[in-house]
Scaffold this motif. Structure first.
Motif, PDB file in Angstrom:
ATOM      1  N   MET A   1      15.935 116.106  62.556  1.00  0.00           N
ATOM      2  CA  MET A   1      16.956 116.117  63.613  1.00  0.00           C
ATOM      3  C   MET A   1      17.512 117.123  64.683  1.00  0.00           C
ATOM      4  O   MET A   1      17.451 117.670  64.097  1.00  0.00           O
ATOM      5  N   LEU A   2      17.664 116.783  66.056  1.00  0.00           N
ATOM      6  CA  LEU A   2      18.330 118.292  66.375  1.00  0.00           C
ATOM      7  C   LEU A   2      19.357 118.465  66.295  1.00  0.00           C
ATOM      8  O   LEU A   2      20.522 117.824  65.828  1.00  0.00           O
ATOM      9  N   ASP A   3      20.071 119.249  66.903  1.00  0.00           N
ATOM     10  CA  ASP A   3      21.130 119.993  66.700  1.00  0.00           C
ATOM     11  C   ASP A   3      22.187 118.973  67.409  1.00  0.00           C
ATOM     12  O   ASP A   3      22.178 119.201  68.845  1.00  0.00           O
ATOM     13  N   LEU A   4      23.073 118.297  67.313  1.00  0.00           N
ATOM     14  CA  LEU A   4      23.945 117.562  68.242  1.00  0.00           C
ATOM     15  C   LEU A   4      24.379 118.083  69.065  1.00  0.00           C
ATOM     16  O   LEU A   4      24.882 117.934  70.432  1.00  0.00           O
ATOM     17  N   LYS A   5      25.191 119.692  68.643  1.00  0.00           N
ATOM     18  CA  LYS A   5      25.739 120.553  70.157  1.00  0.00           C
ATOM     19  C   LYS A   5      25.135 120.722  70.919  1.00  0.00           C
ATOM     20  O   LYS A   5      25.524 120.777  72.197  1.00  0.00           O
ATOM     21  N   LEU A   6      23.933 120.697  70.908  1.00  0.00           N
ATOM     22  CA  LEU A   6      22.164 121.369  71.193  1.00  0.00           C
ATOM     23  C   LEU A   6      23.009 119.596  72.313  1.00  0.00           C
ATOM     24  O   LEU A   6      22.736 120.169  73.946  1.00  0.00           O
ATOM     25  N   MET A   7      22.427 118.906  72.046  1.00  0.00           N
ATOM     26  CA  MET A   7      22.885 117.820  73.126  1.00  0.00           C
ATOM     27  C   MET A   7      23.542 117.701  74.095  1.00  0.00           C
ATOM     28  O   MET A   7      23.194 117.339  74.842  1.00  0.00           O
ATOM     29  N   GLN A   8      24.658 117.640  73.342  1.00  0.00           N
ATOM     30  CA  GLN A   8      25.755 117.797  73.713  1.00  0.00           C
ATOM     31  C   GLN A   8      26.220 119.020  74.859  1.00  0.00           C
ATOM     32  O   GLN A   8      26.245 118.180  76.338  1.00  0.00           O
ATOM     33  N   LYS A   9      25.884 120.194  74.536  1.00  0.00           N
ATOM     34  CA  LYS A   9      25.805 121.022  75.235  1.00  0.00           C
ATOM     35  C   LYS A   9      24.891 120.908  76.522  1.00  0.00           C
ATOM     36  O   LYS A   9      24.970 121.648  77.863  1.00  0.00           O
ATOM     37  N   ASN A  10      23.485 121.319  76.203  1.00  0.00           N
ATOM     38  CA  ASN A  10      22.316 121.327  77.444  1.00  0.00           C
ATOM     39  C   ASN A  10      21.454 119.961  76.764  1.00  0.00           C
ATOM     40  O   ASN A  10      20.366 120.626  76.703  1.00  0.00           O
ATOM     41  N   PRO A  11      21.551 118.651  76.688  1.00  0.00           N
ATOM     42  CA  PRO A  11      20.913 117.987  76.992  1.00  0.00           C
ATOM     43  C   PRO A  11      19.091 118.534  78.073  1.00  0.00           C
ATOM     44  O   PRO A  11      18.649 117.653  78.066  1.00  0.00           O
ATOM     45  N   GLU A  12      19.761 118.686  78.848  1.00  0.00           N
ATOM     46  CA  GLU A  12      18.078 119.801  80.299  1.00  0.00           C
ATOM     47  C   GLU A  12      17.210 119.866  78.885  1.00  0.00           C
ATOM     48  O   GLU A  12      15.997 119.746  79.535  1.00  0.00           O
ATOM     49  N   ILE A  13      17.680 120.880  78.060  1.00  0.00           N
ATOM     50  CA  ILE A  13      16.072 121.389  77.358  1.00  0.00           C
ATOM     51  C   ILE A  13      15.894 119.806  76.251  1.00  0.00           C
ATOM     52  O   ILE A  13      14.318 120.471  76.178  1.00  0.00           O
ATOM     53  N   VAL A  14      16.725 119.243  76.237  1.00  0.00           N
ATOM     54  CA  VAL A  14      15.691 118.518  75.585  1.00  0.00           C
ATOM     55  C   VAL A  14      15.019 116.887  76.182  1.00  0.00           C
ATOM     56  O   VAL A  14      13.729 117.034  75.872  1.00  0.00           O
TER      57      VAL A  14
END
Length: 426
Positions: A1-14
């Protein structure tokens, strides 16, 4: 599972990661869910603050014998609205979690971008392909003619994609597994483990088999949520689920020989003959719990450990790197080892070694405690076949076959075969 904070702060990376993988998962769905989640939390907190502010006033009026019915009515409405919002928040959080569980790992920046296995670059070759002055046979012909393999009787017992091994063939498969285990434990520092072959839903979820790949699994038909393992990676990786490992314990390296059970959904018509794609097969698996700063060094070491088996057996192979469109769900970077099969006149996968970084560790909640910090971190998990035993047997039969139909036993296996040097028809 990806880091939730990454998804919230930088969804463009995902979003870019999914694009490289060729995935049709829409990141905007998560953004919309998370926006709604935050709005609901804000509204609930506002209502709770209002309720806390009005509470003392109601108490004051009651104490003074004054009418507080208007405030009580208002608080009843606030409580009802809060209950509605809490129910919606629960639904949104569940949908957000479901979305997160369906998203694959982010490929490492070093891997090639491509659409399919056709775009996987070959990194290196090892060994010389055998030259024959006769037309080489495929393994199922050799195994059947030498009396070691029986597919018809296996079909009688269990159906298609099963086999029975007799005599020399059963012993040869056991010898290969023993050689693999001895090599990985004695030369590469792995600890042998004998795990359960049946695991629960949580364990399957921890390594990424669930919920996305349930159709590829064999599920027991009771109501306890048990599954037959598709690979020893599943129980081995989850050994430390919901635990914290001390930093000085890392790396922890496990290996195990287990049966593997796969439904092979979607593979109808592929490799219907022989041992390449079966519902049940044996594999020696390697799993590594590594420090995040050393996991890519560990990936190279794990791949070298898998290659070592083929070198000991003098079986020609090549190593390829999987591109972004071919890499597995949980992996950030993967090397495949493909052994040469002269009967089929092609290379076939015999091992896949992957660094999953912290993707599986987040799902299974596996952390370590750095010696110089109070903050716990997720470990990096790696897994690789060391090797697929049945496919290795295929490679031995096809590469060591002789013109008269016999098969030479590789020198490294002879001590495990009671000194047998040549497999001949009786």
């Amino acid at each position: 599972m990806l880091d939730l904070k990454l998804m919230q702060k930088n969804p463009e990376i995902v979003r870019q990661s999914l694009e490289k993988r060729g995935s049709n998962i829409d990141v905007q769905e998560f953004v919309d869910l998370d926006t709604r989640r935050k709005a609901l939390i804000g509204e609930v907190e506002s209502l709770k603050a209002e309720k806390n502010a009005v509470g003392p006033e109601i108490a004051k009026r009651k104490k003074a014998g004054e009418d507080a019915s208007d405030l009580l009515k208002k608080m009843g409405e606030v409580s009802a609205r809060t209950k509605e919002l809490d129910a919606e928040l629960t639904e949104v959080e569940a949908a957000e979690k479901e979305w997160m569980m369906a998203v694959p790992n982010i490929p490492h920046e070093s891997i090639p971008v491509g659409e399919s296995e056709d775009d996987n670059p070959v990194l290196r070759h090892w060994g010389d392909k055998p030259e024959f002055d006769f037309a080489p046979k495929e393994h199922w012909e050799l195994g059947t003619e030498l009396g070691g393999l029986d597919f018809e009787r296996a079909a009688k017992l269990a159906g298609s994609r099963f086999s029975i091994s007799f005599g020399w063939c059963a012993r040869l498969e056991r010898a290969l597994a023993q050689l693999m285990l001895d090599t990985q434990t004695d030369q590469h520092g792995y600890t042998e483990v004998l795990p359960p072959f049946i695991v629960n839903t949580k364990t399957m979820t921890g390594t990424g088999q669930l919920p996305k790949f349930e159709e590829d699994l064999f599920k027991l038909t009771d109501d306890r949520g048990f599954y037959l393992i598709p690979t020893a990676e599943v129980p081995l990786t989850n050994v430390y689920a919901d635990e914290v490992i001390e930093e000085e314990q890392l790396p922890i390296k496990f290996c195990a020989q287990t049966p593997c059970f796969r439904s092979e959904a979607g593979s109808y018509g592929k490799d219907t003959k022989g041992l390449i794609r079966q519902h049940q097969f044996y594999k020696v698996e390697m799993v590594n719990f590594a420090h995040p700063e050393k996991s890519y060094e560990a990936l190279e070491d794990m791949t070298a450990a898998a290659e070592k088996i083929l070198q000991i057996l003098n079986l020609p192979y090549r190593v390829i790197e999987l591109c972004s469109g071919d890499i597995g769900f949980s992996a950030a970077k993967t090397y495949d080892i493909e052994v040469w099969l002269p009967g089929q006149d092609k290379y076939r996968e015999i091992s896949s070694c992957s660094n999953c970084e912290d993707f599986q560790a987040r799902r299974a909640n596996i952390k370590f405690k750095p010696a110089d910090s109070k903050k716990k971190q997720f470990v990096h998990t790696l897994n690789g076949s060391g090797l697929a035993v049945g496919r290795c047997l295929v490679a031995v039969l096809e590469n060591y076959q002789q013109a008269d139909g016999s098969v030479i036993v590789p020198e490294a296996l002879r001590p495990y075969m009671g000194g047998l040097e040549v497999i001949e028809a009786k």
